[in-house]
Design an enzyme around this catalytic site. Structure first.
Site, PDB file in Angstrom:
ATOM      1  N   LYS A  80       0.776  -1.150   0.164  1.00 55.74           N
ATOM      2  CA  LYS A  80       0.022  -0.135  -0.078  1.00 55.74           C
ATOM      3  C   LYS A  80       0.834   1.164   0.082  1.00 55.74           C
ATOM      4  O   LYS A  80       1.795   1.300   0.824  1.00 55.74           O
ATOM      5  CB  LYS A  80      -0.973   0.047   1.330  1.00 55.74           C
ATOM      6  CG  LYS A  80      -1.891   1.145   1.321  1.00 55.74           C
ATOM      7  CD  LYS A  80      -2.666   1.006   2.400  1.00 55.74           C
ATOM      8  CE  LYS A  80      -3.778   2.040   2.975  1.00 55.74           C
ATOM      9  NZ  LYS A  80      -4.529   1.813   4.267  1.00 55.74           N
ATOM     10  N   SER A 156      -9.269   1.537   3.402  1.00 52.25           N
ATOM     11  CA  SER A 156      -8.353   2.282   2.641  1.00 52.25           C
ATOM     12  C   SER A 156      -7.486   1.792   1.903  1.00 52.25           C
ATOM     13  O   SER A 156      -6.710   2.078   0.899  1.00 52.25           O
ATOM     14  CB  SER A 156      -7.613   3.527   3.323  1.00 52.25           C
ATOM     15  OG  SER A 156      -7.067   2.939   4.614  1.00 52.25           O
ATOM     16  N   SER A 180      -9.536  -0.674   7.535  1.00 54.71           N
ATOM     17  CA  SER A 180      -8.927  -0.625   6.390  1.00 54.71           C
ATOM     18  C   SER A 180      -8.532  -1.668   5.635  1.00 54.71           C
ATOM     19  O   SER A 180      -8.086  -1.406   4.457  1.00 54.71           O
ATOM     20  CB  SER A 180      -7.772   0.718   6.416  1.00 54.71           C
ATOM     21  OG  SER A 180      -8.716   1.901   6.613  1.00 54.71           O
TER      22      SER A 180
END
Length: 467
Positions: A80, A156, A180
């Site tokens: 990420k 996220s 997330s």
């Protein structure tokens, strides 16, 4: 070679050991898959093709010598775009991040993956600074769901979830400050674990403080356990990290659920309206746990929705994150992030500490709850994936992403381990997730319970057609 992208990390390592294929074979196939899915789902900020192939070549030579570097040597990994990954900028989904600089340091979990021979394919998309439960940003646009590209992948860590679901690497590294890793994993039909806070060290520290956990997004619980054996353990840069792990997460998978005391809460005591298809899929999986020998009781944890306290902490973190931004920088922010940072800037110290008090009481309540129950099972989310490009579903009445994530963020407040397991699809073919929560430091129980569902055939969903 496309079938190589369908293998788990455990299967890849076994294949390398047997000489059935090489890390170069797998990396080429995975990069090809990543390139082909990108236009449809927008999972990546950047693919590092040349570097990944170079790492794969070095790994191939190590395997030929019979000298693998570690537990994940040659396994493709995505990261990420929140974590430091040396060799390129970490933009964090923001137009306010200057890409210039040395960028010569790895985050702790990235460093452990590198030490164990992971092959870094590239960086996955995130909303700006990981602030919300869907993945879109002014910098990188909208990330879409592998099962229906008109829907959101969640967030996220949405790029990570979409990549894993579509075979663009079996392992991804994400963060979870309010759900997330669990939210996008549930929407995209994969597994994700939010470990006990501090089990995986984090540096630089999150602006959202001790709400933010680091965790794996994977094909199944066995891959997550393997990844946890690599990324867990202390790092001197994170003063809040836990000490060394006692034993192996992979070894802890075995044993099943016979005799475990499982509390099943379908709606947190009627506080949450759950879509019927979600409720039905989760109940079927709970019944399978009972069939496997778990002692299942319908029981609700003793708390009311702590959303106000969570907002105080989360919005204050957003204000701190952007504290030194000038007018032009604030104008570049995602409008929703700009709104919550303005709200957070109005909180005073007493309000913040009052939210901490709520958090401490919630932790006490859950500690007592787990004296009676080993595991809490809930839906991961009360709904399946909704339209892409918005923070909340249309006509839902919700103002913020926390309105549709009531099962996830409470357990960031309490710092407990929690995972999501895919347990079916709704009438539109969209994945449904079941959440498993255990007491702090009992990540092993979460992984063991999830693994039992996979072994029994009660976890997993059909692959998306895009794959």
């Amino acid at each position: 070679m496309s079938e190589l992208t369908e293998l788990t990390a455990v299967q890849l390592v076994d294949g390398y050991r047997k000489g059935e294929f090489s890390p170069v074979d797998v990396t080429r196939a995975t990069l090809d898959r990543a390139g082909r899915i990108q236009a449809a789902v927008n999972a990546f900020v950047r693919l590092d093709t040349d570097e990944a192939l170079a790492q794969a070549g070095e790994s191939t030579q190590r395997w030929r010598r019979g000298e693998p570097a570690g537990l994940l040597d040659g396994v493709p990994v995505t990261v990420k775009d929140i974590f430091l990954l040396r060799g390129g900028p970490t933009l964090r989904g923001s137009r306010n991040t200057d890409p210039q600089g040395s960028w010569d340091e790895d985050a702790p979990s990235v460093a452990r993956l590198r030490e164990h021979g992971g092959v870094f394919l590239g960086r996955t998309t995130t909303p700006e600074f990981g602030w919300k439960g869907v993945t879109d940003s002014p910098l990188s646009g909208v990330t879409r769901n592998p099962y229906d590209v008109s829907r959101t992948a969640g967030g996220s860590s949405g790029g990570s979830a979409a990549a894993v679901a579509l075979g663009a690497g079996p392992l991804s590294l994400g963060t979870d400050g309010g759900g997330s890793v669990r939210i996008p994993a549930a929407f995209c039909g994969i597994f994700a674990l939010k470990p006990t806070y501090g089990r995986v060290p984090l540096y630089p520290a999150s602006a959202f403080g001790t709400l933010a956990h680091v965790g794996p997004l994977t094909r199944d619980a066995a891959d997550a356990a393997l990844m946890m054996d690599v990324i867990s353990g202390p790092d001197a840069r994170d003063w809040s990290a836990l000490g060394p792990v006692n034993g192996s997460f992979v070894d802890a998978l075995e044993g099943g659920v016979r005799g475990l005391r499982v509390a099943y809460s379908a709606s947190l005591g009627g506080q949450v309206a759950v879509q019927p298809a979600v409720a039905a899929a989760v109940r079927r999986a709970v019944e399978r746990l009972a069939g496997l020998g778990a002692h299942v009781s319908e029981a609700d944890p003793d708390f009311t929705d702590p959303v106000d306290a969570f907002h105080t902490l989360w919005f204050s973190g957003a204000a701190r994150l952007t504290q030194h931004f000038g007018p032009h920088q604030r104008e570049l922010l995602d409008p929703g992030l700009r709104e919550i940072r303005d709200l957070g800037a109005r909180h005073n110290a007493l309000e913040y500490l009052a939210a901490v008090d709520v958090r401490m009481d919630l932790g006490r309540r859950m500690g007592l709850f787990h004296e009676s129950y080993d595991i809490l099972v809930t839906p991961t989310l009360p709904l399946t994936a909704f339209e892409a490009g918005v923070e909340v579903p249309a006509r839902s009445g919700h103002r913020r992403w926390t309105g549709w994530t009531p099962f996830t963020y409470p357990f960031n407040l309490t710092q407990q381990p929690a995972a999501t397991v895919p347990v079916g699809v709704d009438g539109d073919g969209l994945p449904v997730g079941l959440q498993i929560v255990a007491a702090r430091h009992r990540d092993d129980l979460v992984l063991r319970t999830a693994h039992a569902l996979y072994t029994a055939g009660a976890a997993g969903v059909p692959a998306p057609e895009l794959a």
